[in-house]
Design a protein around this motif. Structure first.
Motif, PDB file in Angstrom:
ATOM      1  N   TYR A  83       0.969  -1.013   0.021  1.00 25.53           N
ATOM      2  CA  TYR A  83       0.064  -0.076   0.067  1.00 25.53           C
ATOM      3  C   TYR A  83       1.023   1.124   0.040  1.00 25.53           C
ATOM      4  O   TYR A  83       0.471   2.216  -0.712  1.00 25.53           O
ATOM      5  CB  TYR A  83      -1.002   0.003   1.095  1.00 25.53           C
ATOM      6  N   LEU A  84       2.008   1.173   0.683  1.00 22.87           N
ATOM      7  CA  LEU A  84       2.667   2.336   0.836  1.00 22.87           C
ATOM      8  C   LEU A  84       3.315   2.666  -0.802  1.00 22.87           C
ATOM      9  O   LEU A  84       3.558   3.787  -1.333  1.00 22.87           O
ATOM     10  CB  LEU A  84       3.987   2.009   1.767  1.00 22.87           C
ATOM     11  N   ASP A  92      11.520   4.043  -1.064  1.00 21.35           N
ATOM     12  CA  ASP A  92      12.537   4.730  -0.639  1.00 21.35           C
ATOM     13  C   ASP A  92      12.127   6.153  -0.097  1.00 21.35           C
ATOM     14  O   ASP A  92      12.903   6.927   0.531  1.00 21.35           O
ATOM     15  CB  ASP A  92      13.836   5.048  -1.723  1.00 21.35           C
ATOM     16  N   ARG A  93      10.905   6.400  -0.175  1.00 18.06           N
ATOM     17  CA  ARG A  93      10.429   8.041   0.068  1.00 18.06           C
ATOM     18  C   ARG A  93      10.325   7.829   1.701  1.00 18.06           C
ATOM     19  O   ARG A  93      10.139   8.682   2.292  1.00 18.06           O
ATOM     20  CB  ARG A  93       9.217   7.999  -0.581  1.00 18.06           C
ATOM     21  N   VAL A  94      10.120   6.493   2.152  1.00 21.28           N
ATOM     22  CA  VAL A  94       9.939   6.339   3.581  1.00 21.28           C
ATOM     23  C   VAL A  94      11.245   6.662   4.316  1.00 21.28           C
ATOM     24  O   VAL A  94      12.229   5.870   4.072  1.00 21.28           O
ATOM     25  CB  VAL A  94       9.261   5.029   4.057  1.00 21.28           C
ATOM     26  N   THR A  95      11.447   7.740   5.251  1.00 19.84           N
ATOM     27  CA  THR A  95      12.583   7.949   5.590  1.00 19.84           C
ATOM     28  C   THR A  95      12.766   7.383   7.051  1.00 19.84           C
ATOM     29  O   THR A  95      13.875   7.099   7.543  1.00 19.84           O
ATOM     30  CB  THR A  95      12.905   9.436   5.514  1.00 19.84           C
ATOM     31  N   VAL A 157       4.554   6.459   9.475  1.00 22.66           N
ATOM     32  CA  VAL A 157       6.035   6.733   8.736  1.00 22.66           C
ATOM     33  C   VAL A 157       6.182   8.239   8.429  1.00 22.66           C
ATOM     34  O   VAL A 157       5.294   8.868   8.144  1.00 22.66           O
ATOM     35  CB  VAL A 157       6.249   5.743   7.325  1.00 22.66           C
ATOM     36  N   GLN A 158       7.497   8.261   8.303  1.00 24.00           N
ATOM     37  CA  GLN A 158       7.937   9.801   7.972  1.00 24.00           C
ATOM     38  C   GLN A 158       8.359   9.697   6.374  1.00 24.00           C
ATOM     39  O   GLN A 158       9.036   8.617   6.167  1.00 24.00           O
ATOM     40  CB  GLN A 158       8.900  10.447   8.819  1.00 24.00           C
ATOM     41  N   ILE A 159       7.936  10.576   5.538  1.00 22.20           N
ATOM     42  CA  ILE A 159       8.212  10.491   4.282  1.00 22.20           C
ATOM     43  C   ILE A 159       8.773  11.584   3.792  1.00 22.20           C
ATOM     44  O   ILE A 159       8.789  12.622   4.152  1.00 22.20           O
ATOM     45  CB  ILE A 159       6.989  10.130   3.395  1.00 22.20           C
ATOM     46  N   ALA A 160       9.959  11.509   2.676  1.00 22.82           N
ATOM     47  CA  ALA A 160      10.530  12.446   2.013  1.00 22.82           C
ATOM     48  C   ALA A 160       9.769  12.913   0.809  1.00 22.82           C
ATOM     49  O   ALA A 160       8.766  12.249   0.251  1.00 22.82           O
ATOM     50  CB  ALA A 160      11.634  11.974   1.421  1.00 22.82           C
TER      51      ALA A 160
END
Length: 161
Positions: A83-84, A92-95, A157-160
């Motif tokens: 899903y992410l 890789d956007r999940v930091t 999650v934190q994302i970029a």
């Protein structure tokens, strides 16, 4: 190929397609809600690589062993990652993994929920490492979970950009 996707492939792991609920069931929510640099994940359960709920279903400590619960939590992580990826386009956007709320469909007297939810945490730490993969976590027992799932996990999650 993306770094996280390369790690998944090296482990021989497959992200399942979107979950299709049983006939007649309506799920009126989004599975990933982006808010600024965060993504909140709704509760997910273990999916087979083809998409339906993974078997076996039931209560850990009665129909399922701790090891089967651990495997279900690992499959739940793969569902969430699928899903992410669909929501963000690139894992890789999940930091950073921020928090996890793990629920275990527990037989009366079963108290080893943390050992079950470790199936999720161990995979996330293996993929993202000890800094980005570290997350706050709860692992609690529930009397019942939807569709008889052994595990349900939600997170943030934190994302970029």
């Amino acid at each position: 190929m993306a770094n996280i996707e390369s790690r998944l492939n090296a482990l021989g792991l497959v992200l399942p397609p979107a979950f299709a609920p049983p006939p007649g069931i309506v799920l009126p929510f989004v599975n990933v809600r982006r808010i600024g640099n965060r993504a909140v994940l709704a509760g997910h359960g273990p999916q087979s690589p083809e998409g339906p709920l993974a078997q076996p279903l039931g209560k850990v400590g009665r129909e399922l062993t701790i090891e089967q619960g651990y495997a279900a939590a690992r499959l739940t992580a793969l569902s969430m990652l699928g899903y992410l990826r669909r929501a963000l386009g690139d894992l890789d956007r999940v930091t950073h993994w921020v928090r996890i709320f793990g629920m275990v469909n527990s037989a009366p007297g079963f108290v080893q929920q943390p050992a079950v939810i470790n199936g999720f945490s161990d995979l996330i730490l293996e993929l993202w490492g000890p800094e980005a993969g570290a997350h706050a976590r709860s692992a609690v027992g529930m009397a019942e979970l939807p569709f008889g799932m052994p595990v349900e996990i939600e997170g943030e999650v934190q994302i970029a950009d």
